[in-house]
Each structure stands twice: as structure tokens, then as C-alpha cells.
Write an enzyme that holds these catalytic residues in place. Structure first.
Site, PDB file in Angstrom:
ATOM      1  N   GLN A  87       0.700  -1.344  -0.077  1.00 50.48           N
ATOM      2  CA  GLN A  87       0.010  -0.018  -0.042  1.00 50.48           C
ATOM      3  C   GLN A  87       0.791   1.231  -0.003  1.00 50.48           C
ATOM      4  OE1 GLN A  87      -3.975   0.153   2.266  1.00 50.48           O
ATOM      5  NE2 GLN A  87      -2.787  -1.386   3.708  1.00 50.48           N
TER       6      GLN A  87
ATOM      7  N   ALA B  61       7.100  -5.086   5.191  1.00 51.38           N
ATOM      8  CA  ALA B  61       6.810  -5.594   6.554  1.00 51.38           C
ATOM      9  C   ALA B  61       5.794  -6.860   6.708  1.00 51.38           C
ATOM     10  CB  ALA B  61       6.069  -4.590   7.434  1.00 51.38           C
TER      11      ALA B  61
ATOM     12  N   ASP C 264      10.226  -5.897  -4.272  1.00 45.27           N
ATOM     13  CA  ASP C 264       9.427  -6.763  -3.288  1.00 45.27           C
ATOM     14  C   ASP C 264       9.465  -8.003  -3.803  1.00 45.27           C
ATOM     15  OD1 ASP C 264       6.622  -7.339  -2.173  1.00 45.27           O
ATOM     16  OD2 ASP C 264       6.336  -5.258  -2.456  1.00 45.27           O
TER      17      ASP C 264
ATOM     18  N   THR D 174       2.615  -7.733   7.789  1.00 42.55           N
ATOM     19  CA  THR D 174       1.635  -6.836   8.349  1.00 42.55           C
ATOM     20  C   THR D 174       0.212  -7.801   8.675  1.00 42.55           C
ATOM     21  OG1 THR D 174       0.958  -6.520   5.902  1.00 42.55           O
ATOM     22  CG2 THR D 174       2.334  -4.700   7.177  1.00 42.55           C
TER      23      THR D 174
ATOM     24  N   TRP E 188      -3.896   2.386  11.069  1.00 49.13           N
ATOM     25  CA  TRP E 188      -4.712   1.986  10.178  1.00 49.13           C
ATOM     26  C   TRP E 188      -4.785   2.324   8.827  1.00 49.13           C
ATOM     27  CZ3 TRP E 188     -10.060   2.875  13.605  1.00 49.13           C
ATOM     28  CH2 TRP E 188      -9.990   2.018  14.838  1.00 49.13           C
TER      29      TRP E 188
ATOM     30  N   TYR F 185       2.723  -9.082  16.581  1.00 44.86           N
ATOM     31  CA  TYR F 185       2.993  -8.038  15.484  1.00 44.86           C
ATOM     32  C   TYR F 185       3.652  -6.873  16.009  1.00 44.86           C
ATOM     33  CZ  TYR F 185       1.992  -4.380  12.117  1.00 44.86           C
ATOM     34  OH  TYR F 185       1.971  -3.138  11.343  1.00 44.86           O
TER      35      TYR F 185
ATOM     36  N   ASP G 203      13.428 -11.072  -1.991  1.00 40.98           N
ATOM     37  CA  ASP G 203      12.639 -11.459  -0.782  1.00 40.98           C
ATOM     38  C   ASP G 203      13.639 -11.125   0.252  1.00 40.98           C
ATOM     39  OD1 ASP G 203      11.926 -12.735   1.613  1.00 40.98           O
ATOM     40  OD2 ASP G 203      11.240 -14.430   0.469  1.00 40.98           O
TER      41      ASP G 203
ATOM     42  N   THR H 106       4.135   1.098  13.865  1.00 40.46           N
ATOM     43  CA  THR H 106       2.748   1.037  14.323  1.00 40.46           C
ATOM     44  C   THR H 106       2.255   1.615  15.626  1.00 40.46           C
ATOM     45  OG1 THR H 106       0.862  -0.577  14.304  1.00 40.46           O
ATOM     46  CG2 THR H 106       3.104  -1.366  14.856  1.00 40.46           C
ATOM     47  N   ASP H 107       0.924   1.846  15.672  1.00 32.61           N
ATOM     48  CA  ASP H 107       0.139   2.138  16.909  1.00 32.61           C
ATOM     49  C   ASP H 107       0.224   0.972  17.704  1.00 32.61           C
ATOM     50  OD1 ASP H 107      -1.405   1.489  14.774  1.00 32.61           O
ATOM     51  OD2 ASP H 107      -3.101   1.993  15.810  1.00 32.61           O
TER      52      ASP H 107
HETATM   53  N1  LIG Z   1      -1.465  -1.576   7.228  1.00 25.97           N
HETATM   54  C1  LIG Z   1      -1.762  -0.854   8.290  1.00 25.97           C
HETATM   55  O1  LIG Z   1      -2.726  -1.039   8.835  1.00 25.97           O
HETATM   56  C2  LIG Z   1      -0.386  -0.374   9.233  1.00 25.97           C
HETATM   57  C3  LIG Z   1      -0.746   0.155  10.353  1.00 25.97           C
HETATM   58  C4  LIG Z   1       0.426   0.841  10.781  1.00 25.97           C
HETATM   59  C5  LIG Z   1       1.565   0.478  10.474  1.00 25.97           C
HETATM   60  N2  LIG Z   1       1.716  -0.107   9.382  1.00 25.97           N
HETATM   61  C6  LIG Z   1       3.072  -0.103   8.747  1.00 25.97           C
HETATM   62  O2  LIG Z   1       3.343   0.580   7.623  1.00 25.97           O
HETATM   63  C7  LIG Z   1       4.296   0.086   6.856  1.00 25.97           C
HETATM   64  C8  LIG Z   1       3.469  -0.244   5.466  1.00 25.97           C
HETATM   65  O3  LIG Z   1       2.391  -0.877   5.323  1.00 25.97           O
HETATM   66  P1  LIG Z   1       1.540  -1.200   4.157  1.00 25.97           P
HETATM   67  O4  LIG Z   1       0.271  -1.273   4.598  1.00 25.97           O
HETATM   68  O5  LIG Z   1       2.012  -0.834   2.862  1.00 25.97           O
HETATM   69  O6  LIG Z   1       1.882  -2.936   4.349  1.00 25.97           O
HETATM   70  P2  LIG Z   1       1.464  -4.015   2.912  1.00 25.97           P
HETATM   71  O7  LIG Z   1       0.513  -3.359   2.302  1.00 25.97           O
HETATM   72  O8  LIG Z   1       1.272  -5.252   3.539  1.00 25.97           O
HETATM   73  O9  LIG Z   1       2.981  -4.068   2.296  1.00 25.97           O
HETATM   74  C9  LIG Z   1       4.237  -4.571   2.643  1.00 25.97           C
HETATM   75  C10 LIG Z   1       4.947  -5.090   1.375  1.00 25.97           C
HETATM   76  O10 LIG Z   1       6.170  -5.826   1.889  1.00 25.97           O
HETATM   77  C11 LIG Z   1       6.115  -7.059   1.332  1.00 25.97           C
HETATM   78  N3  LIG Z   1       6.763  -7.999   1.951  1.00 25.97           N
HETATM   79  C12 LIG Z   1       6.487  -8.665   3.018  1.00 25.97           C
HETATM   80  N4  LIG Z   1       7.410  -9.523   3.269  1.00 25.97           N
HETATM   81  C13 LIG Z   1       8.340  -9.493   2.450  1.00 25.97           C
HETATM   82  C14 LIG Z   1       9.656 -10.098   2.374  1.00 25.97           C
HETATM   83  N5  LIG Z   1      10.001 -11.143   3.251  1.00 25.97           N
HETATM   84  N6  LIG Z   1      10.658  -9.709   1.199  1.00 25.97           N
HETATM   85  C15 LIG Z   1       9.909  -8.860   0.671  1.00 25.97           C
HETATM   86  N7  LIG Z   1       8.944  -7.991   0.550  1.00 25.97           N
HETATM   87  C16 LIG Z   1       8.106  -8.327   1.609  1.00 25.97           C
HETATM   88  C17 LIG Z   1       4.625  -7.547   0.990  1.00 25.97           C
HETATM   89  O11 LIG Z   1       4.525  -8.437   0.046  1.00 25.97           O
HETATM   90  P3  LIG Z   1       3.372  -9.746   0.211  1.00 25.97           P
HETATM   91  O12 LIG Z   1       1.985  -8.663  -0.291  1.00 25.97           O
HETATM   92  O13 LIG Z   1       3.683 -10.652  -0.660  1.00 25.97           O
HETATM   93  O14 LIG Z   1       3.303  -9.948   1.628  1.00 25.97           O
HETATM   94  C18 LIG Z   1       4.168  -6.223   0.590  1.00 25.97           C
HETATM   95  O15 LIG Z   1       4.144  -5.910  -0.799  1.00 25.97           O
HETATM   96  C19 LIG Z   1       4.664  -1.187   7.388  1.00 25.97           C
HETATM   97  O16 LIG Z   1       5.756  -0.941   8.067  1.00 25.97           O
HETATM   98  C20 LIG Z   1       3.573  -1.616   8.402  1.00 25.97           C
HETATM   99  O17 LIG Z   1       4.124  -2.119   9.805  1.00 25.97           O
HETATM  100  C21 LIG Z   1       0.845  -0.439   8.615  1.00 25.97           C
END
Ligand SMILES: NC(=O)c1ccc[n+]([C@@H]2O[C@H](COP(=O)([O-])OP(=O)(O)OC[C@H]3O[C@@H](n4cnc5c(N)ncnc54)[C@H](OP(=O)(O)O)[C@@H]3O)[C@@H](O)[C@H]2O)c1
Length: 307
Positions: free
Chosen positions: A11, A69, A30, A71, A159, A134, A45, A110-111
């Protein structure tokens, strides 16, 4: 500037890529390549530490932006090793490399590192107390980065949603289209954040660092959009905007329920509100309007569906 972006298909990564490209050469990575235009991407990876290290040494980035991450909050309860590998060990490796090679790191947290027992917005300095694997793994990632003493900004957010990927907005729209009446948790409160706004905040951090140096403007910062709502309140706004944009004919029937009626593997904080004064004071970044962001994301989803 050379920038290595991890999680580029996620995202936040998707929103960041066009912004980072303004600053120089970006290596988008990615574990899966996008189906359209994967030409400048690298399939990587990052849980393969040696492959990651090789790429870092080869590309030699001036800036690393780590959005990759683990997630899947509930799944992490049964896969703690993978969660810690991706959310803690890898940030540690990136930070150590950045420190040794005079590079900078922007990372996200994250929160869910807080226990949610508060009743006023959390400051960066407040005591963490994660309730889930997490949250624990993300907190450990933050701590590794701080210990490395590399130049960094860790942006804690909450969120996150966007017009693509897995998120609450798209899940709600899909359920509504099945004509289901929905029970939505009303006793967890947080600040929904559009990935695009978080990407713009990151861009502003880079701009400040480029224009006037890092100074003491590094460490942990909170960024989230401007409204505190429950998941129920969030859903109501999504459906209101979706009907007004013509994405749905009618709003589904919604019932607010306590978390206890909706058991999940991982515990979530009841109060997940982040205080954003520090990022505003140090980088001039103000929280963007939640209402406007939902309207914009619904418009994006609609135009994507019309394509
Ligand atoms: N989403 C939320 O609600 C939220 C809330 C608070 C904080 N955050 C933080 O914000 C940041 C961005 O979140 P986001 O929502 O953009 O997350 P996301 O949409 O899940 O994107 C994470 C990306 O990392 C990739 N990934 C996971 N494991 C990997 C690996 N081993 N090697 C290479 N790529 C890998 C995922 O691939 P796959 O899709 O194949 O797994 C995905 O493309 C993260 O640090 C998350 O912890 C997110």
C-alpha cells in the site's frame, strides 16, 4: 540520490514510488514483481539476508526506505519467527548497513506497539506495551534501528488504507456488495491514515533533510490523519462516501458491536491515537483531513473500476 525502496508493491510502497522518483534513481524491490511495468524492479525477498546485503552493496543507496513488513496481525500469532525476521531482524540489518555506509533510513512502525489503555493521544516518548506478536516485532524493529545509531526517521502510523492492497476500505466495500448486513467493532478507536498522506509525509522528511540537513531531526515520529474514529465510525464514513460517489447503491445495515463479539487471534489496543505534534514541529507536517481522504480514495477506486 540513489534510493532503495522495499515493499514497493504494498500500500505505502505504491504511493511512495512516484514521489521518490523525483529525488533520484530508485531501485524498487518486493518479493513479487508487479504485472505491469516491472522493468525497473528487482524481485527481492528481504528475508534472505545475504541476498539483501548483496543488493545493498551493489546498489549502494544513499537512502533506504523500508516499507516491507509482515503486516498480517492475526497470522503473526502463529508465525512469530517470520514476523520477527521481517519486522525486527531485517530493519536491524538495513540500519547496520546504513550506519556503516553512511546512508539514511526511513522506516515505518505502528500504533500497535502501545497497549491502548490510555485516553489521550500517545506521544513518541510514551511507554510501549504491545499486546500482540505483530506489535512486539515492530517494537523490536524500532529498537534495533535506534541502537544502530544510523541516521533515521521511524514513522509510526495507524490503520493504513489505500485504493489497492488489503485494507479495511476495500474489505468493507466487498462485503457491502454482497448485500450483507455488517457488525463492526465500536470499542477500538484510532486514526485511519491514507497511505498517500503517509507517503507525502515521508517525502517532506526527505525534502527537509535535503534542504537543511538532518540536524537533530531524526528518531521516532508519529504521523496519522486528523480524525479519531472507531472501526464502526470508519465504516460509516466509507459507505456514506461510496454511495455519494455512486460506488454503492445504498449503505448496508451496520450494527456497532464490542470487540468481544468479534474474536480475533491477536489482541488489539482499544485506544490507538497518536499525537502528531513532534512531526509538525520538526518537519512542518500536519495531519491531512480524514473526510477528504476517504472521499479521494473512493474516487480513486471508482475510476480504477471504470478503466
Ligand atoms: N497496514 C496498516 O494498517 C498499518 C498500520 C500501522 C503501521 N503500518 C506499517 O506501515 C508500513 C507499510 O504498511 P503497508 O500497509 O504498506 O503494508 P503492505 O501493504 O502489507 O506492504 C508490505 C509489502 O512488503 C512486502 N513484503 C513482506 N514480506 C516481504 C519479504 N520477506 N520480502 C520482500 N517483501 C516483503 C509485502 O509483500 P506481500 O504482499 O507478498 O506480503 C508487501 O508488498 C509497514 O511497516 C507496516 O508495519 C501499517
Amino acid at each position: 540520490m540513489k534510493i532503495l525502496l522495499t515493499g514497493a508493491a504494498g500500500q505505502l510502497g505504491t504511493e511512495l514510488l512516484p514521489l521518490l522518483s523525483k529525488w533520484g534513481r530508485v531501485l524498487a524491490t518486493d518479493r513479487m514483481l508487479p504485472s505491469s511495468d516491472p522493468s525497473n524492479w528487482l524481485k527481492l525477498d528481504i528475508s534472505d539476508g545475504d541476498a539483501l546485503e548483496n543488493e545493498l552493496n551493489r546498489f549502494n543507496p544513499d537512502l533506504i526506505v523500508n516499507t516491507a513488513a509482515y503486516t498480517a496481525v492475526d497470522q503473526a500469532e502463529t508465525e512469530p519467527q517470520t514476523a520477527f525476521l521481517v519486522n525486527a531482524e531485517l530493519p536491524d540489518r538495513l540500519a547496520t548497513w546504513a550506519k556503516t555506509n553512511n546512508s539514511r533510513l526511513i522506516h515505518y512502525s505502528t500504533d500497535y506497539i502501545f497497549n491502548g489503555e490510555g485516553n489521550k493521544p500517545y506521544l513518541e516518548s510514551d511507554q510501549p506495551g504491545p499486546l500482540s506478536i505483530y506489535g512486539e516485532s515492530k517494537l523490536e524493529g524500532e529498537r534495533c534501528i535506534t541502537r544502530s545509531a544510523c541516521v533515521h526517521a521511524t514513522l509510526r502510523t495507524s490503520w493504513v488504507y489505500s485504493s489497492h492492497g488489503k485494507n479495511f476500505v476495500l474489505t468493507m466495500l466487498a462485503l457491502a456488495r454482497k448485500g450483507l448486513s455488517l457488525k463492526i467493532v465500536d470499542d477500538q478507536k484510532g486514526c485511519p491514515t491514507w497511505a498517500k498522506n503517509l507517503a507525502l509525509a515521508s517525502d517532506q522528511v526527505i525534502k527537509c533533510w535535503q534542504e537543511s540537513g538532518v540536524d537533530d531531526r531524526q528518531g521516532v515520529f508519529h504521523y496519522c490523519d486528523d480524525r479519531t474514529v472507531s472501526w464502526y465510525g470508519f465504516a460509516r464514513e466509507i459507505f456514506r462516501q461510496a454511495v455519494s460517489a455512486g460506488l454503492l447503491d445504498t449503505e448496508p445495515e451496520l450494527t456497532p458491536v464490542p470487540s468481544i463479539e468479534f474474536p480475533q487471534q491477536a489482541k488489539r489496543p482499544h485506544w490507538s491515537v497518536l499525537d502528531t505534534r513532534k512531526i509538525r514541529n520538526q518537519f512542518g507536517i500536519s495531519p491531512v483531513s480524514f473526510m477528504q481522504s476517504i472521499q479521494d480514495v473512493v474516487t480513486e477506486i471508482k475510476s480504477r473500476e471504470l478503466q
